[in-house]
Design a protein around this motif. Structure first.
Motif, PDB file in Angstrom:
ATOM      1  N   ILE A 195      59.502 -37.785 121.527  1.00 24.55           N
ATOM      2  CA  ILE A 195      59.871 -38.111 123.245  1.00 24.55           C
ATOM      3  C   ILE A 195      59.487 -39.457 123.470  1.00 24.55           C
ATOM      4  CG2 ILE A 195      59.748 -37.195 125.255  1.00 24.55           C
ATOM      5  CD1 ILE A 195      59.664 -34.548 123.725  1.00 24.55           C
ATOM      6  N   LYS A 196      58.268 -39.649 123.085  1.00 25.13           N
ATOM      7  CA  LYS A 196      57.829 -40.744 124.403  1.00 25.13           C
ATOM      8  C   LYS A 196      57.830 -42.105 123.606  1.00 25.13           C
ATOM      9  CE  LYS A 196      53.218 -42.209 125.205  1.00 25.13           C
ATOM     10  NZ  LYS A 196      51.294 -42.541 124.690  1.00 25.13           N
ATOM     11  N   ARG A 197      58.511 -42.370 121.956  1.00 21.88           N
ATOM     12  CA  ARG A 197      58.973 -43.481 121.510  1.00 21.88           C
ATOM     13  C   ARG A 197      60.370 -44.146 121.948  1.00 21.88           C
ATOM     14  NH1 ARG A 197      56.772 -42.748 115.653  1.00 21.88           N
ATOM     15  NH2 ARG A 197      54.132 -43.760 115.605  1.00 21.88           N
ATOM     16  N   ALA A 198      61.089 -42.648 122.219  1.00 23.87           N
ATOM     17  CA  ALA A 198      62.354 -42.928 122.737  1.00 23.87           C
ATOM     18  C   ALA A 198      62.543 -43.566 124.177  1.00 23.87           C
ATOM     19  CB  ALA A 198      63.373 -41.666 122.349  1.00 23.87           C
ATOM     20  N   LYS A 199      61.481 -42.701 124.964  1.00 27.37           N
ATOM     21  CA  LYS A 199      61.909 -43.069 126.750  1.00 27.37           C
ATOM     22  C   LYS A 199      60.698 -44.370 126.493  1.00 27.37           C
ATOM     23  CE  LYS A 199      60.133 -38.812 128.877  1.00 27.37           C
ATOM     24  NZ  LYS A 199      58.949 -38.794 129.380  1.00 27.37           N
ATOM     25  N   THR A 200      59.701 -44.755 125.380  1.00 25.65           N
ATOM     26  CA  THR A 200      59.796 -46.785 125.919  1.00 25.65           C
ATOM     27  C   THR A 200      61.204 -46.979 125.096  1.00 25.65           C
ATOM     28  OG1 THR A 200      57.359 -46.003 125.247  1.00 25.65           O
ATOM     29  CG2 THR A 200      58.259 -47.906 124.787  1.00 25.65           C
ATOM     30  N   MET A 201      61.672 -46.971 124.081  1.00 21.72           N
ATOM     31  CA  MET A 201      62.843 -48.087 123.327  1.00 21.72           C
ATOM     32  C   MET A 201      63.730 -47.845 124.464  1.00 21.72           C
ATOM     33  SD  MET A 201      65.105 -46.610 119.669  1.00 21.72           S
ATOM     34  CE  MET A 201      65.861 -45.214 120.547  1.00 21.72           C
ATOM     35  N   ILE A 202      64.400 -46.817 125.483  1.00 25.42           N
ATOM     36  CA  ILE A 202      65.095 -46.634 125.798  1.00 25.42           C
ATOM     37  C   ILE A 202      65.448 -48.105 127.366  1.00 25.42           C
ATOM     38  CG2 ILE A 202      66.319 -45.866 127.857  1.00 25.42           C
ATOM     39  CD1 ILE A 202      66.225 -43.257 125.819  1.00 25.42           C
ATOM     40  N   GLN A 203      63.159 -47.806 127.726  1.00 24.61           N
ATOM     41  CA  GLN A 203      63.384 -48.588 129.074  1.00 24.61           C
ATOM     42  C   GLN A 203      63.510 -49.703 128.437  1.00 24.61           C
ATOM     43  OE1 GLN A 203      59.145 -47.409 129.490  1.00 24.61           O
ATOM     44  NE2 GLN A 203      59.960 -45.826 130.819  1.00 24.61           N
ATOM     45  N   ASN A 204      63.309 -50.306 127.318  1.00 21.71           N
ATOM     46  CA  ASN A 204      63.189 -51.909 126.280  1.00 21.71           C
ATOM     47  C   ASN A 204      64.652 -51.904 126.098  1.00 21.71           C
ATOM     48  OD1 ASN A 204      60.221 -52.934 126.374  1.00 21.71           O
ATOM     49  ND2 ASN A 204      59.825 -51.221 124.201  1.00 21.71           N
ATOM     50  N   VAL A 205      65.482 -51.150 125.935  1.00 22.38           N
ATOM     51  CA  VAL A 205      66.718 -51.971 125.965  1.00 22.38           C
ATOM     52  C   VAL A 205      67.161 -52.152 127.150  1.00 22.38           C
ATOM     53  CG1 VAL A 205      69.277 -50.922 125.814  1.00 22.38           C
ATOM     54  CG2 VAL A 205      67.638 -50.227 123.798  1.00 22.38           C
ATOM     55  N   GLU A 206      66.949 -51.733 128.684  1.00 24.97           N
ATOM     56  CA  GLU A 206      67.245 -51.856 130.186  1.00 24.97           C
ATOM     57  C   GLU A 206      66.642 -53.514 129.589  1.00 24.97           C
ATOM     58  OE1 GLU A 206      66.838 -47.805 132.010  1.00 24.97           O
ATOM     59  OE2 GLU A 206      64.936 -49.033 131.744  1.00 24.97           O
ATOM     60  N   LYS A 207      65.904 -53.730 129.064  1.00 27.72           N
ATOM     61  CA  LYS A 207      65.504 -55.353 128.798  1.00 27.72           C
ATOM     62  C   LYS A 207      65.882 -56.279 128.130  1.00 27.72           C
ATOM     63  CE  LYS A 207      60.855 -53.152 130.096  1.00 27.72           C
ATOM     64  NZ  LYS A 207      59.146 -53.803 130.053  1.00 27.72           N
ATOM     65  N   GLY A 208      67.417 -55.847 127.479  1.00 25.33           N
ATOM     66  CA  GLY A 208      67.693 -56.314 125.745  1.00 25.33           C
ATOM     67  C   GLY A 208      67.193 -56.425 124.768  1.00 25.33           C
ATOM     68  N   GLN A 209      66.050 -55.412 124.868  1.00 17.21           N
ATOM     69  CA  GLN A 209      64.843 -55.611 123.413  1.00 17.21           C
ATOM     70  C   GLN A 209      65.389 -54.414 122.359  1.00 17.21           C
ATOM     71  OE1 GLN A 209      60.867 -55.915 124.896  1.00 17.21           O
ATOM     72  NE2 GLN A 209      61.458 -58.044 126.000  1.00 17.21           N
ATOM     73  N   PHE A 210      65.415 -54.067 121.355  1.00 15.02           N
ATOM     74  CA  PHE A 210      65.528 -53.399 120.132  1.00 15.02           C
ATOM     75  C   PHE A 210      65.384 -54.113 119.737  1.00 15.02           C
ATOM     76  CE2 PHE A 210      68.600 -51.072 117.922  1.00 15.02           C
ATOM     77  CZ  PHE A 210      67.675 -49.190 118.048  1.00 15.02           C
ATOM     78  N   PRO A 211      64.492 -52.823 118.373  1.00 16.56           N
ATOM     79  CA  PRO A 211      63.976 -51.316 118.579  1.00 16.56           C
ATOM     80  C   PRO A 211      63.123 -51.987 119.202  1.00 16.56           C
ATOM     81  CG  PRO A 211      63.791 -52.166 116.508  1.00 16.56           C
ATOM     82  CD  PRO A 211      64.794 -52.957 116.802  1.00 16.56           C
ATOM     83  N   VAL A 212      61.843 -51.671 120.336  1.00 17.91           N
ATOM     84  CA  VAL A 212      61.068 -51.804 120.090  1.00 17.91           C
ATOM     85  C   VAL A 212      60.341 -50.197 120.927  1.00 17.91           C
ATOM     86  CG1 VAL A 212      59.020 -53.093 121.731  1.00 17.91           C
ATOM     87  CG2 VAL A 212      61.103 -54.021 121.053  1.00 17.91           C
ATOM     88  N   TYR A 213      58.935 -49.857 120.133  1.00 16.46           N
ATOM     89  CA  TYR A 213      58.817 -48.684 120.981  1.00 16.46           C
ATOM     90  C   TYR A 213      57.693 -48.063 120.379  1.00 16.46           C
ATOM     91  CZ  TYR A 213      61.100 -47.089 116.251  1.00 16.46           C
ATOM     92  OH  TYR A 213      60.583 -47.111 115.162  1.00 16.46           O
TER      93      TYR A 213
END
Length: 213
Positions: A195-213
């Motif tokens: 769950i923590k990694r998913a939250k971080t990944m989603i926050q990074n997608v908001e910045k245009g970065q994927f997959p970063v978790y």
């Protein structure tokens, strides 16, 4: 054909993001495609992720030749050629084959995908299985947060439903042995991490970065 699985995961993460937290760049590139099904979103957005490769193209005038040279003049993988079209086809094919073999020597194998020119490059090749479990776990956790407090599932139950670690599932709900307790604890820890990694990944997608978790 492009493997769309990485971009489908990007899309799935973006759907779970907070539009109000999108960066200016993400908003400008994806805002118009927001809310679309993946297939439509991809048609609207694919130019942000992929630079279409070419094999052979024609240059018809000096201006176009200068544009090509300005873009590819220093690229060792591209050559501009002059071709005499009055030459018999058999000779053209023979000479073109010789030239390609000479230029391509020591370049066997398929080159890695170059993402230096794309607007949103992948940070790395995504682990589809892991990210799928992360998003499933996140969705179950989010749904759980909307439940009345007394009806909320435990982290172990969320992990078991998401099947993130089948080896930690306790089949008998009445099993309260030490081994079962250890499995439930490990499942809870794994679910929390997911769950923590998913939250971080989603926050990074908001910045245009994927997959970063």
């Amino acid at each position: 054909m492009t493997d769309l699985s990485a971009y489908r995961l990007w899309y799935e993460a973006l759907q779970r993001s907070d539009r109000k937290k999108w960066s200016k760049k993400v908003r400008s590139f994806f805002g118009a495609a927001d809310g679309l099904a993946f297939e439509q979103w991809w048609e609207e957005s694919k130019d942000c992720f992929i630079v279409e490769a070419f094999t052979v193209d024609t240059v018809d005038d000096e201006h176009e030749a200068n544009e090509w040279w300005g873009e590819y003049g220093d690229d060792p993988s591209v050559k501009l050629l002059y071709i005499n079209l009055y030459t018999p086809t058999s000779i053209l094919i023979r000479d073109f084959g010789k030239l390609v073999r000479a230029l391509a020597k020591n370049k066997a194998g398929r080159p890695k995908i170059d993402q230096t020119l794309v607007d949103f490059p992948l940070a790395r090749v995504p682990n589809k299985a892991v990210i799928g479990k992360m998003l499933k776990c996140y969705d179950l956790w989010l749904e759980n947060q909307r439940r009345p407090h007394a009806a909320r599932r435990k982290l172990y139950e969320i992990g078991a439903l998401a099947k993130i670690s089948p080896g930690y599932i306790v089949e008998d709900v009445n099993d309260h042995s030490r081994e079962a307790a250890a499995k439930r604890e490990l499942m809870s820890i794994t679910a929390s991490r997911m769950i923590k990694r998913a939250k971080t990944m989603i926050q990074n997608v908001e910045k245009g970065q994927f997959p970063v978790y």
